[in-house]
Write a protein that holds these residues in place. Structure first.
Motif, PDB file in Angstrom:
ATOM      1  N   ARG A  97     -18.133  15.646 -39.520  1.00  0.00           N
ATOM      2  CA  ARG A  97     -17.974  14.227 -39.150  1.00  0.00           C
ATOM      3  C   ARG A  97     -18.577  14.006 -37.769  1.00  0.00           C
ATOM      4  O   ARG A  97     -17.867  13.652 -36.820  1.00  0.00           O
ATOM      5  CB  ARG A  97     -16.498  13.836 -39.150  1.00  0.00           C
ATOM      6  CG  ARG A  97     -15.797  14.029 -40.486  1.00  0.00           C
ATOM      7  CD  ARG A  97     -14.312  13.731 -40.365  1.00  0.00           C
ATOM      8  NE  ARG A  97     -13.599  13.920 -41.619  1.00  0.00           N
ATOM      9  CZ  ARG A  97     -13.147  15.089 -42.056  1.00  0.00           C
ATOM     10  NH1 ARG A  97     -13.338  16.191 -41.316  1.00  0.00           N
ATOM     11  NH2 ARG A  97     -12.523  15.184 -43.203  1.00  0.00           N
ATOM     12  N   TRP A  99     -20.598  11.762 -36.326  1.00  0.00           N
ATOM     13  CA  TRP A  99     -20.575  10.451 -35.686  1.00  0.00           C
ATOM     14  C   TRP A  99     -19.179  10.111 -35.172  1.00  0.00           C
ATOM     15  O   TRP A  99     -19.031   9.532 -34.084  1.00  0.00           O
ATOM     16  CB  TRP A  99     -21.038   9.381 -36.664  1.00  0.00           C
ATOM     17  CG  TRP A  99     -22.524   9.342 -36.855  1.00  0.00           C
ATOM     18  CD1 TRP A  99     -23.241   9.729 -37.942  1.00  0.00           C
ATOM     19  CD2 TRP A  99     -23.483   8.885 -35.884  1.00  0.00           C
ATOM     20  NE1 TRP A  99     -24.590   9.569 -37.724  1.00  0.00           N
ATOM     21  CE2 TRP A  99     -24.770   9.040 -36.465  1.00  0.00           C
ATOM     22  CE3 TRP A  99     -23.396   8.378 -34.602  1.00  0.00           C
ATOM     23  CZ2 TRP A  99     -25.938   8.698 -35.809  1.00  0.00           C
ATOM     24  CZ3 TRP A  99     -24.559   8.031 -33.936  1.00  0.00           C
ATOM     25  CH2 TRP A  99     -25.805   8.189 -34.529  1.00  0.00           C
ATOM     26  N   LEU A 100     -18.168  10.466 -35.932  1.00  0.00           N
ATOM     27  CA  LEU A 100     -16.794  10.176 -35.519  1.00  0.00           C
ATOM     28  C   LEU A 100     -16.462  10.853 -34.196  1.00  0.00           C
ATOM     29  O   LEU A 100     -15.953  10.218 -33.258  1.00  0.00           O
ATOM     30  CB  LEU A 100     -15.827  10.638 -36.609  1.00  0.00           C
ATOM     31  CG  LEU A 100     -14.330  10.559 -36.264  1.00  0.00           C
ATOM     32  CD1 LEU A 100     -13.917   9.116 -36.052  1.00  0.00           C
ATOM     33  CD2 LEU A 100     -13.489  11.220 -37.354  1.00  0.00           C
ATOM     34  N   PHE A 101     -16.758  12.157 -34.093  1.00  0.00           N
ATOM     35  CA  PHE A 101     -16.389  12.894 -32.880  1.00  0.00           C
ATOM     36  C   PHE A 101     -17.316  12.564 -31.715  1.00  0.00           C
ATOM     37  O   PHE A 101     -16.869  12.518 -30.564  1.00  0.00           O
ATOM     38  CB  PHE A 101     -16.399  14.392 -33.173  1.00  0.00           C
ATOM     39  CG  PHE A 101     -15.249  14.838 -34.018  1.00  0.00           C
ATOM     40  CD1 PHE A 101     -14.000  15.025 -33.454  1.00  0.00           C
ATOM     41  CD2 PHE A 101     -15.403  15.050 -35.382  1.00  0.00           C
ATOM     42  CE1 PHE A 101     -12.929  15.437 -34.227  1.00  0.00           C
ATOM     43  CE2 PHE A 101     -14.327  15.456 -36.160  1.00  0.00           C
ATOM     44  CZ  PHE A 101     -13.082  15.642 -35.587  1.00  0.00           C
ATOM     45  N   VAL A 103     -19.033   9.639 -31.147  1.00  0.00           N
ATOM     46  CA  VAL A 103     -18.732   8.293 -30.645  1.00  0.00           C
ATOM     47  C   VAL A 103     -17.305   8.226 -30.095  1.00  0.00           C
ATOM     48  O   VAL A 103     -17.071   7.672 -29.009  1.00  0.00           O
ATOM     49  CB  VAL A 103     -18.938   7.250 -31.759  1.00  0.00           C
ATOM     50  CG1 VAL A 103     -18.513   5.861 -31.278  1.00  0.00           C
ATOM     51  CG2 VAL A 103     -20.399   7.231 -32.200  1.00  0.00           C
ATOM     52  N   GLY A 104     -16.349   8.806 -30.819  1.00  0.00           N
ATOM     53  CA  GLY A 104     -14.965   8.772 -30.356  1.00  0.00           C
ATOM     54  C   GLY A 104     -14.777   9.475 -29.026  1.00  0.00           C
ATOM     55  O   GLY A 104     -14.113   8.960 -28.125  1.00  0.00           O
ATOM     56  N   GLY A 105     -15.375  10.675 -28.893  1.00  0.00           N
ATOM     57  CA  GLY A 105     -15.258  11.398 -27.630  1.00  0.00           C
ATOM     58  C   GLY A 105     -15.902  10.657 -26.481  1.00  0.00           C
ATOM     59  O   GLY A 105     -15.364  10.605 -25.363  1.00  0.00           O
ATOM     60  N   VAL A 107     -16.309   7.399 -26.225  1.00  0.00           N
ATOM     61  CA  VAL A 107     -15.477   6.236 -25.889  1.00  0.00           C
ATOM     62  C   VAL A 107     -14.285   6.652 -25.021  1.00  0.00           C
ATOM     63  O   VAL A 107     -13.941   5.970 -24.044  1.00  0.00           O
ATOM     64  CB  VAL A 107     -14.999   5.533 -27.177  1.00  0.00           C
ATOM     65  CG1 VAL A 107     -13.922   4.504 -26.866  1.00  0.00           C
ATOM     66  CG2 VAL A 107     -16.172   4.869 -27.877  1.00  0.00           C
ATOM     67  N   VAL A 108     -13.657   7.763 -25.368  1.00  0.00           N
ATOM     68  CA  VAL A 108     -12.526   8.246 -24.558  1.00  0.00           C
ATOM     69  C   VAL A 108     -12.969   8.527 -23.131  1.00  0.00           C
ATOM     70  O   VAL A 108     -12.293   8.150 -22.154  1.00  0.00           O
ATOM     71  CB  VAL A 108     -11.911   9.509 -25.198  1.00  0.00           C
ATOM     72  CG1 VAL A 108     -10.885  10.136 -24.257  1.00  0.00           C
ATOM     73  CG2 VAL A 108     -11.260   9.168 -26.525  1.00  0.00           C
TER      74      VAL A 108
END
Length: 452
Positions: A97, A99-101, A103-105, A107-108
């Motif tokens: 996954r 893109w999830l990690f 983009v999510g990372g 953003v954090v």
């Protein structure tokens, strides 16, 4: 006394490097002899009992005793195959996954770094001491009795002569300062003994750390003093500890972009030569900046805004101007160390197998334990600085611990594998003409079984 001095080195000689029994006896017997020697030299006869006790230890130690279970050799566990470790599975999960990690990372990290937009450089003072200290009590008494600006007065100084016109101009300057917004009062010009220099004491209405005080200093220099003394030939200067602190903060703030650009540029060039890639060093620089920015954001929220002040014992104040540069230098070096360690292993696997997917997981699995263990040690060590009383020490400790924790977990374990997965073999792209120009620097030397 001479006999004891001669005996002591002989007994210490039993400290063999490999013979555990004699090493134990030697340590205990030499300690007892040293106690007896001390008693003989000081005249305290009771300590002479150390001599017979040492003899008992040596004799008793010669008899065979049951083996100590604590001395048994602990068998090491058989290492798991790399692709059966949790770190390998974590990398494959992240890569499944990406893109999830990624983009999510990111953003954090951006959320944590957001407070840095409100960063204000300046020096703390006695107003940031603990409330129970006498220094803080005196500081508060002065503020309550004479106004907040009494703890940080400004001094306007000028070289002059006994000329009545110049003295009158300085009196006019004092009146203009008294009419200036943000000034509680300005004293009349005070001459020195030879009447060739004058000073005016200016007390702001705000405290030394207040942003309004900084604005007042700039306004006095740019908009109050020049018009008041226009055409007189006088050139007064605004001095005092508060003005000095503001000048140092402004100077260092102007040097920060140059310092950052030099470090980032040099790191990019070195990584490009080491990894023979344009993408990898660019990502390394960006991700290191994100992790350091997140640490800056946490520092601003805690030390400038006062979040968690009851837990950390910190009073809100500007961030000392030298700390961002020092934090950046230390943290960028540490994070780049992790980056090179991790990516060099990934690069080695990619050159050996040509597999851009498994080379990422294999590289992470091979280095994750070392990176995590080293980071955990440094987080504990630097985190302990927060227990100190000094504000700059607390700030350093929290900034370093936060950045290392973020870099070794969120960045190295999540964002790096996900971005490596998204780009695949393009991670190692380098134009041919550039490949011929830059030197070939290899961290681990030449790979013997490199893929042709």
């Amino acid at each position: 006394m001479a006999g004891s001095v001669t005996l002591l080195p002989a007994v210490i000689g039993l400290l063999g490097d490999r013979i555990t029994t004699t090493r134990f006896r030697g340590v205990l017997a030499s300690a007892l002899v040293a106690v007896a020697l001390l008693g003989f030299g000081t005249g305290f006869r009771l300590l002479l009992v150390g001599v017979p006790l040492a003899a008992v230890v040596l004799v008793a130690g010669s008899f065979k005793t049951p083996s100590n279970p604590l001395r048994r050799v602990v068998r090491q566990r058989e290492p798991k195959p790399r692709r059966e470790t949790g770190w390998y599975r974590l990398s494959r999960m992240v890569q499944s996954r990406p893109w999830l990690f990624a983009v999510g990372g990111t953003v954090v990290l951006l959320v944590l770094a957001a407070p840095v937009l409100g960063l204000r450089l300046g020096f703390s003072d006695e107003g940031n001491f603990a409330e129970e200290t006498t220094t803080r009590k005196a500081y508060d008494l002065i503020s309550e009795g004479f106004g907040p600006g009494a703890n940080g007065p400004l001094i306007v100084v000028a070289e002059s002569s006994p000329d009545p016109d110049e003295i009158a101009a300085l009196r006019g300057l004092s009146e203009a300062l008294n009419r200036t917004e943000g000034v509680a009062f300005a004293s009349p010009p005070i001459a020195n003994a030879t009447v060739d220099a004058f000073l005016i004491r200016v007390q702001p209405t705000t405290g030394p750390q207040d942003a309004a005080t900084e604005d007042l200093v700039h306004r006095m220099r740019d908009h109050v003093i020049p018009p008041a003394l226009d055409g007189t030939g006088l050139d007064p200067l605004v001095a005092g500890q508060v003005a000095f602190n503001i000048d140092v903060s402004d100077y260092l703030a102007g040097r920060i972009p140059i310092f950052f650009a030099a470090v980032l540029g040099a790191s990019f060039l070195l990584l490009m030569a080491v990894f023979r890639s344009l993408v990898v060093p660019l990502k390394a620089v960006v991700m290191n900046m994100l992790s350091i920015g997140a640490a800056y954001g946490v520092v601003v929220a805690v030390f400038q805004w006062g979040w968690l002040g009851g837990l950390t014992g910190v009073e809100p104040a500007p961030i000392e101007p030298f700390i961002p540069m020092m934090l950046f230098a230390i943290l960028f070096g540490l994070s780049m160390d992790y980056e090179v360690f991790l990516l060099s292993r990934m690069k080695e696997e990619y050159e050996r197998t040509g597999d851009p997917v498994n080379s990422v997981a294999d590289g992470l699995a091979a280095t994750a334990r070392v990176i995590t263990a080293a980071a955990a040690i440094m987080v504990v060590v630097f985190g302990s600085f927060v227990l100190e009383d000094s504000r700059p020490v607390k700030l350093f400790g929290l900034g370093l611990a936060t950045a290392i924790a973020i870099d070794a977990t969120l960045v190295r374990m999540l964002i790096v594998p996900s971005t490596m997965e998204l780009l695949g073999a393009r991670n190692w792209w380098l134009p041919r003409w550039l490949d011929r120009l830059i030197p070939n620097l290899r961290v681990e030397g030449e790979l013997a079984n490199r893929r042709p």
